[in-house]
Each structure stands twice: as C-alpha cells, then as structure tokens.
Design a protein around this motif. Structure first.
Motif, PDB file in Angstrom:
ATOM      1  N   LEU A  24       0.827  -1.200   0.000  1.00 44.62           N
ATOM      2  CA  LEU A  24       0.000   0.000   0.000  1.00 44.62           C
ATOM      3  C   LEU A  24       0.869   1.260   0.000  1.00 44.62           C
ATOM      4  CD1 LEU A  24      -3.010   0.669  -0.021  1.00 44.62           C
ATOM      5  CD2 LEU A  24      -2.881   0.929   2.438  1.00 44.62           C
ATOM      6  N   THR A  25       1.988   1.186   0.707  1.00 43.73           N
ATOM      7  CA  THR A  25       2.927   2.300   0.712  1.00 43.73           C
ATOM      8  C   THR A  25       3.507   2.497  -0.689  1.00 43.73           C
ATOM      9  OG1 THR A  25       3.483   1.773   3.004  1.00 43.73           O
ATOM     10  CG2 THR A  25       4.982   3.236   1.842  1.00 43.73           C
ATOM     11  N   GLU A  26       3.848   1.406  -1.343  1.00 40.82           N
ATOM     12  CA  GLU A  26       4.374   1.490  -2.713  1.00 40.82           C
ATOM     13  C   GLU A  26       3.336   2.066  -3.658  1.00 40.82           C
ATOM     14  OE1 GLU A  26       5.630  -2.489  -3.541  1.00 40.82           O
ATOM     15  OE2 GLU A  26       7.133  -2.445  -1.958  1.00 40.82           O
ATOM     16  N   CYS A  27       2.094   1.650  -3.495  1.00 38.36           N
ATOM     17  CA  CYS A  27       1.007   2.163  -4.328  1.00 38.36           C
ATOM     18  C   CYS A  27       0.832   3.665  -4.109  1.00 38.36           C
ATOM     19  CB  CYS A  27      -0.279   1.411  -3.997  1.00 38.36           C
ATOM     20  SG  CYS A  27      -1.691   1.900  -4.997  1.00 38.36           S
ATOM     21  N   ALA A  28       0.892   4.103  -2.855  1.00 35.65           N
ATOM     22  CA  ALA A  28       0.760   5.534  -2.549  1.00 35.65           C
ATOM     23  C   ALA A  28       1.901   6.333  -3.175  1.00 35.65           C
ATOM     24  CB  ALA A  28       0.735   5.751  -1.043  1.00 35.65           C
ATOM     25  N   ALA A  29       3.101   5.772  -3.153  1.00 38.24           N
ATOM     26  CA  ALA A  29       4.245   6.461  -3.756  1.00 38.24           C
ATOM     27  C   ALA A  29       4.044   6.629  -5.259  1.00 38.24           C
ATOM     28  CB  ALA A  29       5.534   5.694  -3.464  1.00 38.24           C
ATOM     29  N   VAL A  30       3.539   5.601  -5.909  1.00 36.49           N
ATOM     30  CA  VAL A  30       3.284   5.682  -7.349  1.00 36.49           C
ATOM     31  C   VAL A  30       2.216   6.733  -7.637  1.00 36.49           C
ATOM     32  CG1 VAL A  30       2.342   4.410  -9.316  1.00 36.49           C
ATOM     33  CG2 VAL A  30       4.028   3.330  -7.835  1.00 36.49           C
ATOM     34  N   ILE A  31       1.136   6.724  -6.851  1.00 37.55           N
ATOM     35  CA  ILE A  31       0.059   7.702  -7.044  1.00 37.55           C
ATOM     36  C   ILE A  31       0.583   9.127  -6.871  1.00 37.55           C
ATOM     37  CG2 ILE A  31      -2.093   8.584  -6.039  1.00 37.55           C
ATOM     38  CD1 ILE A  31      -2.770   5.632  -5.358  1.00 37.55           C
ATOM     39  N   PRO A  85       9.401   8.347  -5.346  1.00 34.81           N
ATOM     40  CA  PRO A  85       9.956   7.017  -5.083  1.00 34.81           C
ATOM     41  C   PRO A  85       9.552   6.536  -3.682  1.00 34.81           C
ATOM     42  CG  PRO A  85      11.669   8.532  -5.838  1.00 34.81           C
ATOM     43  CD  PRO A  85      10.442   9.341  -5.575  1.00 34.81           C
ATOM     44  N   THR A  86       9.370   5.239  -3.552  1.00 33.89           N
ATOM     45  CA  THR A  86       9.008   4.655  -2.258  1.00 33.89           C
ATOM     46  C   THR A  86      10.062   4.955  -1.212  1.00 33.89           C
ATOM     47  OG1 THR A  86       7.845   2.874  -3.407  1.00 33.89           O
ATOM     48  CG2 THR A  86       8.316   2.525  -1.096  1.00 33.89           C
ATOM     49  N   SER A  87      11.334   4.926  -1.612  1.00 35.53           N
ATOM     50  CA  SER A  87      12.411   5.199  -0.651  1.00 35.53           C
ATOM     51  C   SER A  87      12.306   6.607  -0.075  1.00 35.53           C
ATOM     52  CB  SER A  87      13.775   4.994  -1.312  1.00 35.53           C
ATOM     53  OG  SER A  87      13.919   5.868  -2.415  1.00 35.53           O
ATOM     54  N   VAL A  88      11.842   7.554  -0.872  1.00 32.99           N
ATOM     55  CA  VAL A  88      11.659   8.926  -0.391  1.00 32.99           C
ATOM     56  C   VAL A  88      10.455   8.983   0.557  1.00 32.99           C
ATOM     57  CG1 VAL A  88      11.091  11.293  -1.079  1.00 32.99           C
ATOM     58  CG2 VAL A  88      12.741   9.966  -2.403  1.00 32.99           C
ATOM     59  N   LEU A  89       9.397   8.259   0.210  1.00 30.70           N
ATOM     60  CA  LEU A  89       8.193   8.265   1.040  1.00 30.70           C
ATOM     61  C   LEU A  89       8.465   7.711   2.436  1.00 30.70           C
ATOM     62  CD1 LEU A  89       5.191   8.825   1.346  1.00 30.70           C
ATOM     63  CD2 LEU A  89       4.751   6.562   0.385  1.00 30.70           C
ATOM     64  N   ILE A  90       9.228   6.635   2.521  1.00 22.75           N
ATOM     65  CA  ILE A  90       9.502   6.050   3.840  1.00 22.75           C
ATOM     66  C   ILE A  90      10.799   6.590   4.437  1.00 22.75           C
ATOM     67  CG2 ILE A  90       8.186   3.958   3.400  1.00 22.75           C
ATOM     68  CD1 ILE A  90      10.828   2.507   2.916  1.00 22.75           C
ATOM     69  N   ALA A 146       0.180  10.002   5.744  1.00 24.72           N
ATOM     70  CA  ALA A 146      -1.065  10.050   6.507  1.00 24.72           C
ATOM     71  C   ALA A 146      -2.191   9.330   5.764  1.00 24.72           C
ATOM     72  CB  ALA A 146      -1.458  11.497   6.795  1.00 24.72           C
ATOM     73  N   ALA A 147      -2.226   9.457   4.456  1.00 20.14           N
ATOM     74  CA  ALA A 147      -3.247   8.755   3.673  1.00 20.14           C
ATOM     75  C   ALA A 147      -3.090   7.247   3.826  1.00 20.14           C
ATOM     76  CB  ALA A 147      -3.152   9.154   2.194  1.00 20.14           C
ATOM     77  N   VAL A 148      -1.856   6.772   3.796  1.00 21.10           N
ATOM     78  CA  VAL A 148      -1.601   5.337   3.988  1.00 21.10           C
ATOM     79  C   VAL A 148      -2.070   4.908   5.379  1.00 21.10           C
ATOM     80  CG1 VAL A 148       0.202   3.572   4.160  1.00 21.10           C
ATOM     81  CG2 VAL A 148       0.316   5.288   2.350  1.00 21.10           C
ATOM     82  N   ALA A 208      -7.319  13.153  -1.992  1.00 21.59           N
ATOM     83  CA  ALA A 208      -7.092  12.631  -3.338  1.00 21.59           C
ATOM     84  C   ALA A 208      -6.379  11.281  -3.295  1.00 21.59           C
ATOM     85  CB  ALA A 208      -6.278  13.628  -4.149  1.00 21.59           C
ATOM     86  N   ILE A 209      -5.357  11.185  -2.478  1.00 21.47           N
ATOM     87  CA  ILE A 209      -4.594   9.934  -2.410  1.00 21.47           C
ATOM     88  C   ILE A 209      -5.384   8.862  -1.681  1.00 21.47           C
ATOM     89  CG2 ILE A 209      -2.502   8.896  -1.464  1.00 21.47           C
ATOM     90  CD1 ILE A 209      -1.032  11.244  -2.495  1.00 21.47           C
ATOM     91  N   ARG A 210      -6.085   9.250  -0.619  1.00 23.69           N
ATOM     92  CA  ARG A 210      -6.873   8.292   0.151  1.00 23.69           C
ATOM     93  C   ARG A 210      -7.916   7.616  -0.734  1.00 23.69           C
ATOM     94  NH1 ARG A 210      -9.608  11.101   4.796  1.00 23.69           N
ATOM     95  NH2 ARG A 210     -10.812  11.956   3.082  1.00 23.69           N
TER      96      ARG A 210
END
Length: 135
Positions: A46-53, A57-62, A75-77, A121-123
């Motif tokens: 789900l985190t990867e999906c949120a990063a794509v949306i 990059p996922t690494s930046v998100l986490i 927060a959406a995740v 939007a992301i949620r």
C-alpha cells in the motif's frame, strides 16, 4: 478514512460485492504468513502504491523527509490501513517506515483535516486499490 467516506465508496458497489469485500478482508486479516503480499503484517504494497500515485519514489516516502506532501501521503496510507484494512498501529508503523506512535499522530492530524486536499485525493485512490485487491 471517515465512516461516511467508506460508506460512500461501498455505496458504489452492489450488496453482493460489499459482502464479498467484507469476507475477503476477513480472510486477509487471518491470512497465513506464506502470503506476504496479503498478510496484515506486510502492508508495504500500500505504501508502494501511494508512492506511485503521488509520483515519488518509495524510498523517499519512507525516508526521513518531512515535507508536507510526503507527510500527507504517509497520513493517507495510515488512514486507509487503520480504517479500511483494520491494521494494528505497529503494522501501520512498519508499513510507513515509522514508529507506531508516529502513525497514531498522523492519523489524528488526518482526522483534523490538516493534510487536505492532498490526503483526500490519495486516500480515495488507495481505497479503490484496496477494494480491487480484496474483490
């Protein structure tokens, strides 16, 4: 996600689809460990999906970043994992690369509409992905 939002998303489905989603969600919560992509302890997809949306990059998100856009996506995740997937706080913390107390704080701030409109939007797109996967 607020109950009203979830009710809206589910209202777009037939009664049979809602029943199937609920049954599949229960199965996922009780899934054996040999299904890592669906097991509650592994919500990283789900985190990867949120990063794509969000287009990051996922690494930046986490990662350690605290820019408003990154925090809003995290927060959406958190909201989707807690309200739709009924994940535990420690599992949510692992999914976003944070401690469970950080996840709890993000959830509280999301309820206060601190991160709108990015959060909404992301949620919405994440809920659609969860529903697609459990259907």
């Amino acid at each position: 996600m607020r109950a009203a939002d979830l009710a809206y998303y589910l209202s777009l489905r037939t009664e049979e689809e809602v029943t199937a989603i609920a049954l599949r969600a229960r199965q996922l919560r009780n899934a054996p460990v040999d299904e890592p992509s669906l097991a509650p302890s592994e919500w990283s997809w789900l985190t990867e999906c949120a990063a794509v949306i969000a287009g990051i990059p996922t690494s930046v998100l986490i990662g350690r970043g605290r820019a408003l856009q990154l925090v809003a996506v995290r927060a959406a995740v958190v909201v989707v994992l807690r309200d739709v997937c009924e994940a535990s706080w420690p599992a949510i913390g692992r999914a976003i690369g944070r401690d469970h107390t950080t996840a709890m704080n993000a959830y509280e701030r999301a309820q206060d509409n601190t991160y709108e409109p990015t959060l909404g939007a992301i949620r919405g797109r994440l809920v659609a992905e969860v529903l697609r996967r459990v259907s």
